[in-house]
Design a protein around this motif. Structure first.
Motif, mmCIF file in Angstrom:
data_model
loop_
_atom_site.group_PDB
_atom_site.id
_atom_site.type_symbol
_atom_site.label_atom_id
_atom_site.label_comp_id
_atom_site.label_asym_id
_atom_site.label_seq_id
_atom_site.Cartn_x
_atom_site.Cartn_y
_atom_site.Cartn_z
ATOM 1 N N ASN A 29 0.802 -1.213 0.000
ATOM 2 C CA ASN A 29 0.000 0.000 0.000
ATOM 3 C C ASN A 29 0.841 1.273 0.000
ATOM 4 O OD1 ASN A 29 -1.885 1.877 2.301
ATOM 5 N ND2 ASN A 29 -2.558 1.491 0.211
ATOM 6 N N ARG A 33 0.297 4.818 -2.045
ATOM 7 C CA ARG A 33 0.135 6.083 -1.323
ATOM 8 C C ARG A 33 1.216 7.096 -1.691
ATOM 9 N NH1 ARG A 33 -0.843 6.635 4.595
ATOM 10 N NH2 ARG A 33 -1.882 8.505 3.788
ATOM 11 N N ARG A 37 -2.315 10.005 -2.025
ATOM 12 C CA ARG A 37 -2.463 9.917 -0.576
ATOM 13 C C ARG A 37 -3.758 9.260 -0.096
ATOM 14 N NH1 ARG A 37 2.035 9.738 2.345
ATOM 15 N NH2 ARG A 37 3.595 11.150 1.445
ATOM 16 N N THR A 40 -5.897 4.658 1.198
ATOM 17 C CA THR A 40 -5.789 4.073 2.527
ATOM 18 C C THR A 40 -6.713 2.871 2.589
ATOM 19 O OG1 THR A 40 -7.463 5.642 3.286
ATOM 20 C CG2 THR A 40 -5.167 6.206 3.698
ATOM 21 N N TYR A 41 -6.119 1.694 2.728
ATOM 22 C CA TYR A 41 -6.917 0.474 2.687
ATOM 23 C C TYR A 41 -7.237 -0.080 4.080
ATOM 24 C CZ TYR A 41 -5.674 0.191 -2.261
ATOM 25 O OH TYR A 41 -5.515 0.445 -3.603
ATOM 26 N N PHE A 42 -7.126 0.776 5.105
ATOM 27 C CA PHE A 42 -7.311 0.244 6.445
ATOM 28 C C PHE A 42 -8.727 -0.261 6.671
ATOM 29 C CE2 PHE A 42 -7.677 4.850 6.460
ATOM 30 C CZ PHE A 42 -8.916 5.070 7.027
ATOM 31 N N VAL A 114 -11.624 6.548 -2.715
ATOM 32 C CA VAL A 114 -10.207 6.507 -2.345
ATOM 33 C C VAL A 114 -9.278 6.369 -3.547
ATOM 34 C CG1 VAL A 114 -10.718 5.530 -0.080
ATOM 35 C CG2 VAL A 114 -10.170 3.988 -1.972
#
Length: 340
Positions: A29, A33, A37, A40-42, A114
């Motif tokens: 990831n 990024r 930016r 974000t794959y959280f 995203v």
């Protein structure tokens, strides 16, 4: 281990690669990024709940809870199976099909929130990524975004195709020579078909992002979003394509470069595959935020490979790598920031 002292020094990528060349590249990831930016794959599952347009309903969320997972693929696959069983048994309930489309729609809006839009990607950036990927025999990516696929499609000569003329995955009919792109967790350009086989979508450019979840009823977007390593591994084993890709990583020969891949707890299956491969060495990219940060990151990777003393670790400055150049980052327009 060349960097066993764990000080704050870092190699420069050109020098390290000249002395210890890598035949493979493992992207995580952090690589995405570095360019965009918002990647974000959280928690894509949480993103799907809060998007403005058609988010996951409470009923949809209950389905995920019943599976004890935040992965979209198994939920969509189960709904697809239910639809087919109902049709075979002449059960007229439309609820499973409605939920199937509702969840896919929430998923596409979450990803769009995203993902970098196609129109914002400079041609020069696609060319740079394309050129760098060609330097490796195998590129393994744990990202499901479209960056590598878009870059390779920009100038496909020099890249192998693992899909036949109909778009179906068939490693026996590999076409072309050169770099192989292996998406360890799937991708937005890939689909899982009703029979469990995998295929690559024929769309290109912006169409891949704008309509990745709008496809033949029964097809499921083939990518594994955030979850724990055990759930990811279970999903990988249920896919012919994903299980083959993981097996290729476990059999990698030569040096391996890690860029933006933290190898955290949720990617333990990737760590074990690397240990099984026992590459000649690992070239690991580190962002030089501070001396303390550099040492901390070195400690992290050293601990990850503490039981693999036969694998030499070399650490290099991520900004000295073509994929880590500062001017590679695409500015995020203000409206997109506000929407998030």
């Amino acid at each position: 281990m060349p960097d066993a002292d764990l000080d704050a020094s870092l190699h420069l990528w050109p020098n390290l690669n000249a002395a210890h060349p890598s035949t493979g590249l493992l992207l995580g990831n952090g690589a995405s990024r570095a360019l965009w930016r918002p990647f974000t794959y959280f928690s894509l599952f949480e993103e799907a709940q809060r998007v403005r347009h058609k988010p996951l309903s409470l009923t949809d969320q209950a389905l995920f809870k019943s599976f004890g997972s935040e992965l979209f693929e198994p939920v969509l696959s189960a709904l697809n199976t239910t639809v087919r069983i109902n049709a075979a048994l002449a059960i007229s309930s439309s609820a499973p099909l409605n939920r199937y489309y509702a969840i896919k729609e929430a998923l596409i809006h979450a990803v769009r929130s995203v993902h970098i839009p196609w129109r914002l990607l400079p041609t020069a950036t696609l060319q740079l990524i394309n050129s760098e990927l060609r330097n490796y025999h195998s590129v393994y990516s744990s990202n499901y975004d479209l960056l590598c696929h878009w870059a390779a499609s920009h100038a496909p000569e020099g890249f192998q195709s693992l899909f036949n003329d109909d778009g179906d995955f068939d490693v026996r009919h590999t076409r072309g020579t050169g770099t192989r792109l292996l998406y360890l967790h799937g991708g937005l350009h890939l689909l899982k078909q009703q029979d469990g086989s995998s295929r690559q979508r024929s769309a290109s450019g912006s169409q891949l992002l704008d309509g990745f979840a709008v496809n033949t009823p029964g097809d499921v977007p083939l990518f594994i979003n955030e979850s724990n390593s055990d759930d990811k591994l279970k999903a990988i084993r249920s896919s012919d394509y994903l299980s083959w890709c993981l097996g290729e990583l476990a059999g990698h020969q030569g040096g391996l470069c890690l860029f933006g891949q933290h190898l955290g707890a949720s990617d333990r299956h990737l760590l074990e595959a690397i240990k099984q491969a026992r590459p000649a060495h690992l070239a690991i990219a580190i962002r030089p935020l501070s001396e303390a940060s550099i040492i901390s990151q070195k400690q992290h990777y050293t601990q990850r490979f503490a039981d693999a003393a036969n694998i030499a670790l070399h650490f290099f400055d991520a900004s000295s790598h073509p994929l880590g150049l500062c001017d590679l980052e695409v500015p995020v327009p203000v409206p997109i920031r506000k929407r998030r």
